[in-house]
Design a protein around this motif. Structure first.
Motif, PDB file in Angstrom:
ATOM      1  N   ILE A  88      70.611  27.851  22.575  1.00 42.42           N
ATOM      2  CA  ILE A  88      70.826  29.258  22.927  1.00 42.42           C
ATOM      3  C   ILE A  88      69.512  29.917  23.328  1.00 42.42           C
ATOM      4  N   MET A  89      68.449  29.627  22.578  1.00 50.08           N
ATOM      5  CA  MET A  89      67.151  30.215  22.898  1.00 50.08           C
ATOM      6  C   MET A  89      66.608  29.680  24.223  1.00 50.08           C
ATOM      7  N   LEU A  90      66.848  28.404  24.516  1.00 55.33           N
ATOM      8  CA  LEU A  90      66.412  27.858  25.806  1.00 55.33           C
ATOM      9  C   LEU A  90      67.133  28.545  26.959  1.00 55.33           C
ATOM     10  N   VAL A  91      68.421  28.782  26.778  1.00 54.95           N
ATOM     11  CA  VAL A  91      69.173  29.509  27.813  1.00 54.95           C
ATOM     12  C   VAL A  91      68.636  30.927  27.955  1.00 54.95           C
ATOM     13  N   SER A  92      68.299  31.531  26.811  1.00 56.16           N
ATOM     14  CA  SER A  92      67.753  32.892  26.847  1.00 56.16           C
ATOM     15  C   SER A  92      66.421  32.929  27.587  1.00 56.16           C
ATOM     16  N   VAL A  93      65.584  31.931  27.361  1.00 57.15           N
ATOM     17  CA  VAL A  93      64.304  31.867  28.063  1.00 57.15           C
ATOM     18  C   VAL A  93      64.528  31.749  29.564  1.00 57.15           C
ATOM     19  N   THR A  94      65.479  30.897  29.951  1.00 59.49           N
ATOM     20  CA  THR A  94      65.760  30.710  31.379  1.00 59.49           C
ATOM     21  C   THR A  94      66.281  32.004  32.009  1.00 59.49           C
ATOM     22  N   GLU A  95      67.190  32.689  31.326  1.00 55.23           N
ATOM     23  CA  GLU A  95      67.774  33.909  31.873  1.00 55.23           C
ATOM     24  C   GLU A  95      66.772  35.064  31.911  1.00 55.23           C
ATOM     25  N   ARG A  96      65.747  35.025  31.096  1.00 55.57           N
ATOM     26  CA  ARG A  96      64.792  36.132  31.005  1.00 55.57           C
ATOM     27  C   ARG A  96      63.430  35.740  31.579  1.00 55.57           C
ATOM     28  N   THR A  97      63.442  34.788  32.505  1.00 54.16           N
ATOM     29  CA  THR A  97      62.179  34.334  33.094  1.00 54.16           C
ATOM     30  C   THR A  97      61.453  35.473  33.797  1.00 54.16           C
ATOM     31  N   ARG A  98      62.160  36.276  34.561  1.00 57.45           N
ATOM     32  CA  ARG A  98      61.522  37.407  35.264  1.00 57.45           C
ATOM     33  C   ARG A  98      60.970  38.409  34.257  1.00 57.45           C
ATOM     34  N   GLU A  99      61.696  38.650  33.183  1.00 60.32           N
ATOM     35  CA  GLU A  99      61.211  39.568  32.145  1.00 60.32           C
ATOM     36  C   GLU A  99      59.904  39.055  31.541  1.00 60.32           C
ATOM     37  N   ILE A 100      59.850  37.739  31.278  1.00 60.47           N
ATOM     38  CA  ILE A 100      58.630  37.141  30.721  1.00 60.47           C
ATOM     39  C   ILE A 100      57.473  37.290  31.697  1.00 60.47           C
ATOM     40  N   GLY A 101      57.742  37.022  32.978  1.00 64.28           N
ATOM     41  CA  GLY A 101      56.691  37.183  33.989  1.00 64.28           C
ATOM     42  C   GLY A 101      56.215  38.616  34.084  1.00 64.28           C
ATOM     43  N   LEU A 102      57.141  39.572  34.009  1.00 64.29           N
ATOM     44  CA  LEU A 102      56.768  40.977  34.074  1.00 64.29           C
ATOM     45  C   LEU A 102      55.909  41.375  32.881  1.00 64.29           C
ATOM     46  N   ARG A 103      56.259  40.910  31.695  1.00 63.23           N
ATOM     47  CA  ARG A 103      55.474  41.226  30.502  1.00 63.23           C
ATOM     48  C   ARG A 103      54.078  40.627  30.593  1.00 63.23           C
ATOM     49  N   LYS A 104      53.976  39.412  31.086  1.00 55.78           N
ATOM     50  CA  LYS A 104      52.647  38.801  31.237  1.00 55.78           C
ATOM     51  C   LYS A 104      51.824  39.527  32.290  1.00 55.78           C
ATOM     52  N   ALA A 105      52.483  39.972  33.366  1.00 56.38           N
ATOM     53  CA  ALA A 105      51.762  40.700  34.405  1.00 56.38           C
ATOM     54  C   ALA A 105      51.222  42.024  33.883  1.00 56.38           C
ATOM     55  N   LEU A 106      51.903  42.613  32.890  1.00 57.01           N
ATOM     56  CA  LEU A 106      51.469  43.877  32.307  1.00 57.01           C
ATOM     57  C   LEU A 106      50.471  43.693  31.174  1.00 57.01           C
ATOM     58  N   GLY A 107      50.102  42.431  30.887  1.00 60.78           N
ATOM     59  CA  GLY A 107      49.048  42.201  29.902  1.00 60.78           C
ATOM     60  C   GLY A 107      49.465  41.451  28.649  1.00 60.78           C
TER      61      GLY A 107
ATOM     62  N   ALA B  22      60.215  28.985  22.268  1.00 57.59           N
ATOM     63  CA  ALA B  22      59.168  30.007  22.295  1.00 57.59           C
ATOM     64  C   ALA B  22      57.934  29.501  23.036  1.00 57.59           C
ATOM     65  N   ARG B  23      57.547  28.245  22.797  1.00 57.14           N
ATOM     66  CA  ARG B  23      56.392  27.678  23.503  1.00 57.14           C
ATOM     67  C   ARG B  23      56.677  27.537  24.992  1.00 57.14           C
ATOM     68  N   ARG B  24      57.911  27.202  25.319  1.00 56.46           N
ATOM     69  CA  ARG B  24      58.264  27.083  26.735  1.00 56.46           C
ATOM     70  C   ARG B  24      58.167  28.444  27.418  1.00 56.46           C
ATOM     71  N   ALA B  25      58.602  29.491  26.709  1.00 58.72           N
ATOM     72  CA  ALA B  25      58.503  30.836  27.287  1.00 58.72           C
ATOM     73  C   ALA B  25      57.049  31.267  27.417  1.00 58.72           C
TER      74      ALA B  25
END
Length: 236
Positions: free
Chosen positions: A132-151, A221-224
């Motif tokens: 479930i968490m792996l699917v969540s990471v895949t579905e929220r990839t753009r969110e993760i990228g946006l958070r990293k871009a913001l610092g 979590a490490r994959r994200a």
């Protein structure tokens, strides 16, 4: 007691109550407080219809004399059954200590069996949470990228998904704990059993739930946390 002098019927045969024994409490699957005692010959020929004796209950004078009492009973029965010393006995003598050891061994076996079932359940549940968490990471990839871009750092993303996995497992563990305590209360009310939920069991259950959440949430979590910001923002 008020029953003394009253007449009761056993298989249609009237018996007069001449005494009531003191309460002893339940002894595993048997309860001596629910027993009736009648003369042996009357039980053999009028109630049971057989002169065979399946068991005899004997009480020693004290715990220290139990071994001597068992040896004396063994000698007496061998004489009555005309058994030589080298011949195997055609009867069994059991004391409360051996019965208690048997019950403890059986309880330990059931405990190991339940622990095995619980371990398999935790493994299956943990794998499900990880997926479930792996699917969540895949579905929220753009969110993760946006958070990293913001610092946000990789550690921030790692902690975010670990906390989500931890909360998910704790919620499931709490629900299971509520169902377990509720089931124990229902059994106690319906069956009349004395059931106590130990506080240590509650702590261990919550700790195991948290451990499963952390252990199976590390990989997602490490994959994200390892996702590159630019590639994550381009993900569709």
């Amino acid at each position: 007691s008020s029953l003394v002098g009253e007449t009761i019927r056993i298989r249609g045969i009237p018996f007069e109550v001449i005494g009531v024994l003191a309460e002893k409490g339940s002894q595993g699957f048997s309860n001596p407080d629910e027993s009736l005692y009648i003369p042996l010959s009357t039980a053999q020929f009028r109630v049971m219809g057989s002169d065979r004796i399946r068991s005899i209950a004997v009480q020693a004078m004290s715990e220290k004399t139990m071994d001597d009492a068992m040896a004396e009973i063994d000698l007496k029965l061998r004489r009555e059954h005309r058994l030589r010393p080298e011949e195997p006995a055609d009867f069994n003598i059991r004391d409360q200590a051996s019965l208690l050891a048997t019950v403890q061994e059986t309880t330990q076996t059931f405990s190991l069996l339940l622990a095995g079932i619980a371990a398999i359940s935790l493994l299956v549940g943990g794998i499900g949470i990880m997926n479930i968490m792996l699917v969540s990471v895949t579905e929220r990839t753009r969110e993760i990228g946006l958070r990293k871009a913001l610092g946000a750092t990789g550690t921030d993303i790692l902690l975010q998904f670990l906390v989500e996995s931890l909360v998910l497992c704790l919620a499931g563990g709490t629900l299971g704990l509520v169902l377990g305590v509720g089931g124990a209360a229902v059994l106690q009310k319906l069956m009349g059993w004395t059931m106590v939920v130990a506080p240590e069991a509650i702590v261990v259950a919550i700790a195991f739930s948290a451990s499963v959440g952390v252990f199976f949430g590390i990989w997602p979590a490490r994959r994200a946390a390892s996702l590159a910001p630019i590639e994550s923002l381009r993900y569709e």
